[in-house]
Design a protein around this motif. Structure first.
Motif, PDB file in Angstrom:
ATOM      1  N   SER A  58      25.461  27.929 -12.462  1.00  0.00           N
ATOM      2  CA  SER A  58      24.583  27.249 -11.503  1.00  0.00           C
ATOM      3  C   SER A  58      23.188  26.988 -12.049  1.00  0.00           C
ATOM      4  O   SER A  58      22.546  26.029 -11.663  1.00  0.00           O
ATOM      5  N   ASN A  59      22.710  27.812 -12.977  1.00  0.00           N
ATOM      6  CA  ASN A  59      21.340  27.545 -13.410  1.00  0.00           C
ATOM      7  C   ASN A  59      21.239  26.540 -14.553  1.00  0.00           C
ATOM      8  O   ASN A  59      20.160  26.260 -15.046  1.00  0.00           O
ATOM      9  N   VAL A  61      20.945  22.868 -15.925  1.00  0.00           N
ATOM     10  CA  VAL A  61      20.270  21.763 -15.252  1.00  0.00           C
ATOM     11  C   VAL A  61      21.232  20.670 -14.758  1.00  0.00           C
ATOM     12  O   VAL A  61      21.006  20.078 -13.702  1.00  0.00           O
ATOM     13  N   ASN A  64      22.411  21.269 -11.307  1.00  0.00           N
ATOM     14  CA  ASN A  64      21.371  21.434 -10.305  1.00  0.00           C
ATOM     15  C   ASN A  64      21.068  20.067  -9.679  1.00  0.00           C
ATOM     16  O   ASN A  64      20.504  19.190 -10.337  1.00  0.00           O
ATOM     17  N   SER A  65      21.437  19.902  -8.417  1.00  0.00           N
ATOM     18  CA  SER A  65      21.349  18.563  -7.821  1.00  0.00           C
ATOM     19  C   SER A  65      19.919  18.103  -7.586  1.00  0.00           C
ATOM     20  O   SER A  65      19.673  16.956  -7.225  1.00  0.00           O
ATOM     21  N   THR A  66      18.945  18.998  -7.810  1.00  0.00           N
ATOM     22  CA  THR A  66      17.535  18.576  -7.714  1.00  0.00           C
ATOM     23  C   THR A  66      17.242  17.502  -8.754  1.00  0.00           C
ATOM     24  O   THR A  66      16.381  16.655  -8.558  1.00  0.00           O
ATOM     25  N   TYR A  67      17.935  17.590  -9.877  1.00  0.00           N
ATOM     26  CA  TYR A  67      17.627  16.670 -10.965  1.00  0.00           C
ATOM     27  C   TYR A  67      18.717  15.619 -11.091  1.00  0.00           C
ATOM     28  O   TYR A  67      19.901  15.939 -11.169  1.00  0.00           O
ATOM     29  N   THR A  68      18.291  14.370 -11.108  1.00  0.00           N
ATOM     30  CA  THR A  68      19.246  13.269 -11.265  1.00  0.00           C
ATOM     31  C   THR A  68      18.654  12.244 -12.212  1.00  0.00           C
ATOM     32  O   THR A  68      17.508  12.380 -12.643  1.00  0.00           O
ATOM     33  N   GLU A 135       8.592  18.865 -13.481  1.00  0.00           N
ATOM     34  CA  GLU A 135       8.505  20.163 -12.818  1.00  0.00           C
ATOM     35  C   GLU A 135       7.752  20.034 -11.496  1.00  0.00           C
ATOM     36  O   GLU A 135       8.166  20.586 -10.475  1.00  0.00           O
ATOM     37  N   ASN A 137       7.410  17.283  -9.715  1.00  0.00           N
ATOM     38  CA  ASN A 137       8.179  16.471  -8.785  1.00  0.00           C
ATOM     39  C   ASN A 137       9.437  15.937  -9.467  1.00  0.00           C
ATOM     40  O   ASN A 137       9.380  14.975 -10.227  1.00  0.00           O
ATOM     41  N   PRO A 138      10.577  16.552  -9.171  1.00  0.00           N
ATOM     42  CA  PRO A 138      11.819  16.155  -9.853  1.00  0.00           C
ATOM     43  C   PRO A 138      12.201  14.695  -9.636  1.00  0.00           C
ATOM     44  O   PRO A 138      12.971  14.152 -10.419  1.00  0.00           O
ATOM     45  N   ALA A 139      11.646  14.064  -8.601  1.00  0.00           N
ATOM     46  CA  ALA A 139      12.009  12.668  -8.357  1.00  0.00           C
ATOM     47  C   ALA A 139      11.128  11.714  -9.148  1.00  0.00           C
ATOM     48  O   ALA A 139      11.301  10.495  -9.102  1.00  0.00           O
TER      49      ALA A 139
END
Ligand code: SF4
Lengths: 197, 466
Positions: A58-59, A61, A64-68, A135, A137-139
């Motif tokens: 899970s850790n 990247v 990790n759905s935060t990052y696309t 870091e 803002n992942p978007a």
């Protein structure tokens, strides 16, 4: 066998701040047994993405759905190791169009360019800025402009020029394939052979 | 005339055309092919409806996937078998010479090329494999390429490449006891790092280099890719000519005489310029071993490892991450560390000289009973020579067994995998995470150091047993 055209791209990015990411990590050797080019994305970073029971780690990247996004941002000396083009295929097949790093291994760089995957080499300083921005803002989005050879952090407007061989740039922007170019040089190649005989 | 380096001479004489603002179109004399990086390239040709342009300059052999026992049986792994069969089929379709499984000339592509005289001074060579740099030992410009480029060379016998920068690495002085070509190259990479040669083509020179045998020179050039370099080369000399003479595909008769006259001109002119020059003292080199997860993370076998405090932030993270993977304490020693496996083989150290070295070291001694040892000849010819010279008997008496040729545990695509968490002393070229099997941990070293470990079951300075 044309490659996909690349002109500009605006996308969030996935950070992988690890140095010396080698091709054995990008695509482990046991996945090189295919005789076609398809489906390598599934095993991209296999041993970092999955544990030995095939459970997602899970850790990592990519899990990790935060990052696309279509841009992978790697650490220094990205793509070192073997000449396996499968590494470039895996990254492209997974959905990336651009890899950013402060330093690329030579063969990896060639292989990427031959497959429509754009390697963008930035300064160490700019690389850290990208990591900090993601870091915060992942978007946050990056813009890659191949014609003007610039990479821009859209959140701050900061931008840097990157190098690319002008011939390779033309190929990418038009989707040209080197092999067609060389096949058209047949006479010249034969003349060269005669001159050496 | 302007002064040229060895590299300039070979490269420039093969440029067919220079693309404006782009790469050179370089003519390729010899193209080596193996089963893993070629199927998609042949498929590309078939899709374009074209044939291999110069099948006589193309040579193929399966090596990466092949089992190293019972090679006369079919390959059990379905995917491996399909890759090897696809290679056979493609070679038949395109009239390419194939040294298939069980052929007396089969083996690791970079061992086979030189052995058969396919590799020649002053030539250009490519293969879809990064260790093509091996052939630079003969004064050839040889480098690894990707599959799209394999297709390009199959289709046109040319490749597009920007001309790399030039680096000279000179090693002078006398090598100490127990110091081999492998130690020289591990020493160099530990100094300039796994990326220190990126963008360069290297010429190796100096008395410590020219005193090496051809096998030693191949070991050295083989690993130039491990510092990121495009390739490495050594000016051909009498040692080179003596090695090449009489080999199957080498020129014969008056062609030979003519070739040698030309090959003798292949040296860097006095005053020719390099973009970078590095010099080392051969006397400073000791038996080397790697401790981390790239070939640049190496040290003298008797060294105490850094504790990490001396590194800058980035390097420190890399260092600690590697040691964590290896489960090694920063600041500890390498000597005496328990190991589980030993691998002698690969295109770095799978040649006859390596087997002679290993055998003479273990002669009359006994293998450590807990250590699993894989001795894998680089080719069928090496295997045959081992038997002819009685090396296999010496090995058997000491408790070892020879396997059959292939890449084997170098990249663990076949069944020779080091299990998770286990330690291997390997004479191959890469210690990446999982390189020798998922979770495997690799210490790269010379055949002598491998032999010492095979006898003791721990990392041992080979000089103590000599
Ligand atoms: S022996 Fe290892 S490095 Fe050499 S060609 Fe085979 S897999 Fe590659």
């Amino acid at each position: 066998m044309a490659i996909d055209k690349f002109i500009t791209l605006e996308s969030p990015a996935i950070p992988l701040p690890i140095e010396n990411v080698d091709t054995d990590q990008i695509i482990p050797a046991r996945f090189l047994k295919a005789t076609t080019r398809d489906g390598f994305g599934e095993n991209l970073f296999r041993d970092w993405r999955y544990d030995k029971n095939n459970n997602k780690i899970s850790n990592f990247v990519l899990n990790n759905s935060t990052y696309t996004g279509k841009i992978l941002v790697g650490g220094r000396n990205f793509g070192s190791g073997s000449s396996r083009e499968h590494a470039a295929w895996a990254i492209y097949d997974y959905g990336f169009k651009v890899v950013v790093s402060s330093f690329f291994a030579d063969i990896f760089k060639n292989n990427s360019l031959n497959n429509g995957l754009l390697p963008v080499q930035v300064s160490e300083g700019f690389l850290s800025k990208i990591y900090s921005a993601i870091e915060a803002n992942p978007a946050t989005k990056l813009k890659i402009d191949l014609e003007n050879q610039t990479i821009t952090l859209l959140s701050s407007g900061e931008s840097e020029k990157f190098d690319i061989n002008p011939y390779k740039r033309t190929c990418l922007m038009n989707g040209y394939d080197d092999i067609d170019y060389l096949l058209n040089m047949k006479d010249k190649i034969e003349a060269f052979e005669k001159s050496k005989a | 005339m302007s002064k040229k380096t060895l590299f300039d001479k070979v490269w420039d004489s093969h440029v067919v055309s220079q693309i404006e603002g782009g790469p050179s179109v370089v003519y390729i004399d010899r193209h080596l092919v193996h089963e893993v990086t070629s199927p998609q390239a042949f498929a590309g040709l078939d899709k374009r409806g074209i044939k291999v342009a110069r099948p006589k300059q193309t040579f193929a052999t399966p090596d990466h996937n092949v089992p190293t026992i019972d090679q006369h049986l079919t390959i059990r792994d379905v995917l491996s078998r399909s890759q090897v069969e696809t290679l056979t089929k493609n070679c038949e379709n395109h009239g390419v010479t194939l040294f298939g499984l069980n052929h007396p000339w089969q083996g690791v592509v970079h061992v086979v090329g030189p052995e058969l005289g396919i590799t020649l001074p002053g030539s250009t060579m490519v293969c879809g494999d990064s260790h093509t740099s091996t052939h630079g030992a003969f004064g050839a410009v040889a480098f690894g390429i990707g599959t799209s480029e394999v297709e390009m060379v199959l289709a046109t016998q040319c490749i597009m490449q920007p001309k790399p920068k030039k680096m000279l690495i000179e090693v002078n002085g006398k090598l100490g006891k127990g110091v081999t070509a492998k130690d020289i190259i591990l020493y160099i990479i530990s100094k300039i790092s796994a990326s220190g040669g990126t963008g360069y083509f290297i010429e190796f020179a100096g008395s410590a280099i020219t005193s090496l045998s051809m096998e030693g020179r191949m070991t050295l050039c083989n690993m130039s890719i491990e510092m990121g370099a495009r390739g490495g080369m050594i000016a051909p000399d009498e040692t080179t000519f003596n090695y090449v003479k009489g080999r199957e595909f080498a020129p014969k008769g008056t062609d030979w005489d003519k070739a040698v006259v030309y090959w003798k001109t292949l040296k860097t002119d006095d005053g020719a310029e390099f973009d970078s020059v590095i010099r080392y003292d051969g006397g400073d080199i000791e038996p080397m071993i790697t401790y981390g997860t790239n070939p640049g993370m190496g040290c003298k076998i008797s060294d105490t490892l850094p504790d990490g405090s001396e590194f800058a932030d980035n390097n420190k993270t890399t260092f600690l991450k590697a040691l964590k993977y290896m489960d090694i304490e920063p600041g500890s020693k390498m000597l005496g560390r328990k190991i589980d496996y030993v691998f002698l083989g690969s295109c770095t150290n799978g040649r006859i000289e390596d087997f002679r070295t290993f055998a003479s070291f273990v002669k009359g001694k006994k293998k450590d009973k807990d250590t699993i040892v894989w001795l894998v000849p680089g080719s069928k010819q090496v295997e045959k020579q081992c038997i002819e010279e009685g090396i296999d008997k010496i090995l058997n008496e000491a408790g070892f067994e020879l396997r059959q040729p292939g890449c084997s545990a170098c990249l663990a695509m076949n069944d020779d995998k080091v299990p998770e968490g286990k330690y291997a002393v390997a004479t191959s070229n890469r210690n990446f995470e999982g390189r020798q099997g998922p979770g495997s941990r690799t210490f790269l070293a010379s055949p002598l150091t491998a032999a010492a470990a095979a006898l003791t079951g721990v990392i041992t300075d080979p000089r103590e047993l000599m």
